[in-house]
Design a protein around this motif. Structure first.
Motif, short mmCIF file in Angstrom:
data_model
loop_
_atom_site.label_atom_id
_atom_site.label_comp_id
_atom_site.label_asym_id
_atom_site.label_seq_id
_atom_site.Cartn_x
_atom_site.Cartn_y
_atom_site.Cartn_z
N VAL A 332 -1.10 -7.41 -15.67
CA VAL A 332 -0.90 -8.48 -14.84
C VAL A 332 0.50 -9.01 -15.52
N ASN A 354 -2.28 -18.24 -9.99
CA ASN A 354 -2.54 -16.82 -9.07
C ASN A 354 -2.49 -15.72 -10.05
N PHE A 358 -5.53 -13.01 -10.81
CA PHE A 358 -5.29 -11.59 -10.69
C PHE A 358 -5.96 -10.90 -11.91
N TRP A 361 -9.65 -10.75 -11.16
CA TRP A 361 -9.82 -10.00 -9.98
C TRP A 361 -9.65 -8.36 -10.23
N THR A 362 -8.75 -8.05 -11.28
CA THR A 362 -8.61 -6.73 -11.58
C THR A 362 -9.58 -6.29 -12.82
N ARG A 390 -7.63 -2.41 -7.35
CA ARG A 390 -7.31 -3.61 -7.46
C ARG A 390 -5.71 -3.89 -8.07
N SER A 391 -5.63 -3.25 -9.18
CA SER A 391 -4.30 -3.28 -9.63
C SER A 391 -3.16 -2.96 -8.85
N HIS A 394 -2.36 -5.50 -6.41
CA HIS A 394 -1.87 -6.67 -7.24
C HIS A 394 -0.42 -6.25 -7.31
N TRP A 397 1.75 -7.10 -4.18
CA TRP A 397 1.69 -8.61 -3.95
C TRP A 397 3.04 -9.14 -4.73
N THR A 398 3.16 -8.31 -5.92
CA THR A 398 3.99 -8.90 -6.92
C THR A 398 5.61 -8.28 -7.06
#
Length: 492
Positions: A332, A354, A358, A361-362, A390-391, A394, A397-398
């Motif tokens: 992250v 956030n 993350f 969440w990951t 999930r990574s 992410h 989203w990034t």
């Protein structure tokens, strides 16, 4: 054909490996920092000096409650105005934000390493009012000094006494918790139950605890901390064959002698060396590099910088390229740095909040490991299919330049794009890969992106900023996501 600017690595592969292992991720500012030095080893020596880091230090100001005294923090929690879990969340967010922003990346990496070895979970009821102080006074100042110095600072800290119940340890009623973990986790290691003569016994654990008596923390009653000689056990104790006279009412000098003796014990050297090599070489590092680091540890009187120099100079370090996967937290932070996202503050739904989410969440909420042994250092712990999916989400989203971030800034499509147009798709991909990871994209990544965007590798883009900005933002999002999702970007 002329080389497109920005499509060739700035750092040689040898430098890139040092950067990958000892920082939280590449970005152009880090590359420029390394290039101001003769080579990556000169940069590393400069990093060992821990120079002023105002951007990293400023992140603490975003979390004003972390400045509360232990008494105030306890009062706030007791009244329900600000709970221990909220102080813990603030500390986690502060730590993540600091690692994104830091110029002293090697120092931050070592703070993380020692925080994990000498682990205290954030928000834990018996230690949360002292948790920032533990970071600021015990771990952070000593992360690049010596393990002897670090161990002395950490073991007697009120946060450690709270978490491992040493505040209950008195001459009249021995509490073994910290005395046991000092031996088992922080120094010589757990005895092999199958050994004919284990290196320490239950009596040794009790005697270890006796030397730790006298330290006080008023847990659940204001959390004031101190030392009371009346609570210290006085009298000789023997631990692993070593006798400590322990004759003074104030036992702190004898405790220092004990901790220093443990720090330079050969078994401690092997444990610290093995843990350093697991983090910075490979999950199953060759015994030769572990032995070399352990010998340096003993020869240098536990000097941390000397151990790192030996580790990096060993052939096993070079041979271990691309053999360590990033943990969820590291990934992250690395993605945030690769995408050049700059935080400007914290608060509800901020980017800092956030990214802390993350991490959780990951698969790895910061400082959340419930036991005192810290998160596992081996990469394969974190490589489940769920974590990878999930990574990758992410990263999507990034990676893109679109969308507003609260209390953070990221580059626009124009700022991310090459300075020369037109150019083939392959060069656009290499430009983004070098910008984000310091390396050109592999053939597999180039091929995958071509399939993803349904274009040939040779397809030439003729970019018109005014008419096609949305299209280029979408294109960059796909390219940059593919780069972050590639195995090379998720490896240290």
């Amino acid at each position: 054909m002329a080389t497109v600017p920005g499509t060739q690595p700035l750092l040689p592969e040898s430098a890139q490996q040092v950067v990958r292992r000892f920082t939280f991720g590449y970005n152009s500012r880090l590359a420029a920092q390394v290039l101001r030095h003769r080579d990556v080893y000169a940069w590393l020596e400069d990093q060992f000096q821990v120079n002023p880091d105002p951007d990293a230090n400023a992140t603490l100001n975003w979390f004003p409650r972390l400045g509360d005294s232990p008494a105030t923090a306890w009062s706030m929690a007791q009244s329900g105005k600000y709970g221990g879990w909220q102080y813990g969340n603030d500390f986690a967010m502060y730590s993540v934000a600091r690692r994104v922003a830091a110029t002293n990346q090697v120092h931050e990496m070592m703070v993380d390493f020692w925080s994990n070895l000498l682990h205290i979970p954030v928000g834990e009821d018996s230690s949360f009012p002292w948790r920032l102080d533990y970071d600021a006074k015990a771990i952070r100042p000593n992360a690049l000094t010596s393990y002897k110095q670090l161990l002395n600072a950490a073991v007697v800290h009120p946060a450690m006494s709270g978490f491992l119940t040493n505040y209950r340890n008195t001459a009249q009623k021995i509490n073994e918790n910290l005395g046991r973990e000092l031996l088992e986790l922080y120094t010589v290691g757990r005895p092999d139950p199958k050994a004919a003569q284990p290196h320490y016994s239950e009596d040794d654990v009790k005697n270890s605890a006796r030397l730790l008596t006298g330290f006080t923390v008023k847990v659940f009653d204001g959390f004031a901390a101190g030392y009371d000689p009346k609570l210290h056990y006085v009298g000789p104790v023997t631990i692993m064959g070593q006798t400590f006279t322990n004759s003074a009412a104030d036992g702190r000098a004898e405790l220092t002698r004990y901790l220093n003796w443990l720090a330079v014990h050969p078994r401690t050297a092997k444990r610290i060396a093995a843990r350093l090599c697991a983090r910075f070489v490979s999950d199953d590092a060759p015994q030769s590099v572990i032995d070399a680091v352990a010998q340096t540890y003993l020869d240098s009187d536990t000097d941390i910088k000397s151990c790192l120099r030996t580790l990096i100079a060993h052939p096993a370090f070079k041979a271990s390229a691309m053999q360590k996967a990033r943990t969820p937290i590291e990934d992250v932070i690395a993605a945030e740095r690769a995408c050049d996202i700059t935080h400007t503050g914290a608060g509800s739904d901020s980017r800092v909040e956030n990214i802390a989410w993350f991490c959780s969440w990951t698969g790895q909420a910061p400082f959340s490991w419930p036991r005192p042994d810290g998160f596992p250092e081996k990469s394969d712990t974190y490589l489940s299919p769920a974590r990878m999916l999930r990574s990758w989400t992410h990263h999507t989203w990034t990676a893109g330049p679109n969308g507003q971030l609260k209390q953070a800034e990221r580059p626009t499509s124009r700022e991310l794009s090459p300075p020369v147009w037109p150019l083939p798709l392959a060069d656009l991909i290499h430009h983004q890969a070098v910008m984000m990871t310091g390396r050109r994209a592999t053939d597999d990544v180039v091929s995958a992106v071509a399939t993803l965007v349904d274009k040939k590798i040779s397809h030439v883009f003729k970019y018109d900023w005014e008419k096609k900005n949305d299209h280029m933002a979408w294109m960059l999002t796909l390219i940059r996501t593919a780069i972050l999702n590639a195995p090379e970007a998720m490896l240290r």
